[in-house]
Design a protein around this motif. Structure first.
Motif, PDB file in Angstrom:
ATOM      1  N   THR A  19      39.432  40.262  33.758  1.00  0.00           N
ATOM      2  CA  THR A  19      40.009  40.662  34.776  1.00  0.00           C
ATOM      3  C   THR A  19      39.733  39.436  35.853  1.00  0.00           C
ATOM      4  OG1 THR A  19      40.143  42.917  34.521  1.00  0.00           O
ATOM      5  CG2 THR A  19      40.648  42.366  36.728  1.00  0.00           C
ATOM      6  N   VAL A  20      40.859  39.222  36.334  1.00  0.00           N
ATOM      7  CA  VAL A  20      40.602  37.928  37.279  1.00  0.00           C
ATOM      8  C   VAL A  20      41.264  38.104  38.759  1.00  0.00           C
ATOM      9  CG1 VAL A  20      40.961  35.624  37.894  1.00  0.00           C
ATOM     10  CG2 VAL A  20      40.501  36.348  35.714  1.00  0.00           C
ATOM     11  N   SER A  21      40.728  38.057  39.886  1.00  0.00           N
ATOM     12  CA  SER A  21      41.189  38.173  41.461  1.00  0.00           C
ATOM     13  C   SER A  21      41.328  36.778  41.987  1.00  0.00           C
ATOM     14  CB  SER A  21      40.918  39.277  41.972  1.00  0.00           C
ATOM     15  OG  SER A  21      39.592  39.071  42.227  1.00  0.00           O
ATOM     16  N   PHE A  22      41.934  36.598  42.925  1.00  0.00           N
ATOM     17  CA  PHE A  22      42.071  35.350  43.615  1.00  0.00           C
ATOM     18  C   PHE A  22      41.565  35.609  45.053  1.00  0.00           C
ATOM     19  CE2 PHE A  22      44.348  34.455  39.841  1.00  0.00           C
ATOM     20  CZ  PHE A  22      43.730  32.784  39.376  1.00  0.00           C
ATOM     21  N   ASP A  23      40.657  35.223  45.962  1.00  0.00           N
ATOM     22  CA  ASP A  23      40.147  35.525  47.114  1.00  0.00           C
ATOM     23  C   ASP A  23      40.388  34.353  47.848  1.00  0.00           C
ATOM     24  OD1 ASP A  23      39.665  38.067  45.818  1.00  0.00           O
ATOM     25  OD2 ASP A  23      37.756  38.128  46.604  1.00  0.00           O
ATOM     26  N   VAL A  24      40.475  34.474  49.282  1.00  0.00           N
ATOM     27  CA  VAL A  24      40.394  33.172  50.109  1.00  0.00           C
ATOM     28  C   VAL A  24      39.187  33.787  51.109  1.00  0.00           C
ATOM     29  CG1 VAL A  24      41.478  31.918  52.110  1.00  0.00           C
ATOM     30  CG2 VAL A  24      42.654  32.687  49.789  1.00  0.00           C
ATOM     31  N   ILE A  25      38.228  32.549  51.390  1.00  0.00           N
ATOM     32  CA  ILE A  25      37.663  32.899  52.678  1.00  0.00           C
ATOM     33  C   ILE A  25      37.722  31.728  53.648  1.00  0.00           C
ATOM     34  CG2 ILE A  25      34.884  32.801  53.266  1.00  0.00           C
ATOM     35  CD1 ILE A  25      34.158  34.175  50.710  1.00  0.00           C
ATOM     36  N   SER A  26      37.895  32.093  54.800  1.00  0.00           N
ATOM     37  CA  SER A  26      38.390  31.345  55.897  1.00  0.00           C
ATOM     38  C   SER A  26      36.972  31.101  56.727  1.00  0.00           C
ATOM     39  CB  SER A  26      39.275  32.111  56.865  1.00  0.00           C
ATOM     40  OG  SER A  26      39.603  31.568  57.892  1.00  0.00           O
ATOM     41  N   VAL A  27      36.645  30.085  56.915  1.00  0.00           N
ATOM     42  CA  VAL A  27      35.451  29.724  57.873  1.00  0.00           C
ATOM     43  C   VAL A  27      35.892  28.902  59.075  1.00  0.00           C
ATOM     44  CG1 VAL A  27      33.048  28.844  57.719  1.00  0.00           C
ATOM     45  CG2 VAL A  27      33.960  30.065  55.615  1.00  0.00           C
ATOM     46  N   GLN A  28      35.467  29.547  60.173  1.00  0.00           N
ATOM     47  CA  GLN A  28      35.696  28.571  61.395  1.00  0.00           C
ATOM     48  C   GLN A  28      34.178  28.207  61.716  1.00  0.00           C
ATOM     49  OE1 GLN A  28      38.713  28.267  63.021  1.00  0.00           O
ATOM     50  NE2 GLN A  28      37.721  26.647  64.197  1.00  0.00           N
ATOM     51  N   LEU A  29      34.154  26.768  61.610  1.00  0.00           N
ATOM     52  CA  LEU A  29      32.908  26.196  62.115  1.00  0.00           C
ATOM     53  C   LEU A  29      32.818  25.715  63.440  1.00  0.00           C
ATOM     54  CD1 LEU A  29      32.768  23.832  58.689  1.00  0.00           C
ATOM     55  CD2 LEU A  29      31.262  26.194  59.182  1.00  0.00           C
TER      56      LEU A  29
END
Length: 128
Positions: A102-112
């Motif tokens: 089972t595969v899922s696709f996530d996004v992690i958004s980082v403000q530096l």
């Protein structure tokens, strides 16, 4: 030693590495096990691959740092990028013999911040 130039490749690499390190630490703190970072093949690169609750999670990490570009980092994940990540994930799954996972696709958004510390981090599960 190279200088950090605004918008330069060296600066961009440092920002990307800082964002990916922050994302990996965040994931580990939430019970994910990061199994790959910056996995590459001809079709592209997977920023992070993790295991979570029996599933394989492909994570696209996007970052900004005081950028004049409009929008949030996650808004830069467009249809072309989604196709590229999915295509690269297919290669990864085939090469690792994980086609049945089972595969899922996530996004992690980082403000530096300018010093590359994390100002904000947002995890979007099953983003695409």
């Amino acid at each position: 030693m190279r200088e950090l130039h605004a918008g330069g490749a060296y600066n961009r690499k440092a920002k990307g590495a800082a964002a990916e390190a922050a994302a990996a630490l965040y994931l580990a703190s939430r019970g994910y096990t990061v199994v790959e970072a910056n996995w590459r093949c001809r079709s592209g690169e997977l920023d992070l691959v993790a295991e979570y609750q029996g599933a394989l999670v492909i994570i696209e990490v996007r970052s900004r740092s005081g950028s004049p570009l409009p929008g949030t980092p996650e808004e830069s994940v467009d249809a072309r990028k989604i196709r590229q990540v999915r295509s690269t994930a297919e290669v990864y799954l085939h090469m690792k013999g994980e086609q049945e996972r089972t595969v899922s696709f996530d996004v992690i958004s980082v403000q530096l911040n300018p010093d590359l510390s994390v100002a904000a981090l947002r995890h979007i599960r099953e983003a695409f």
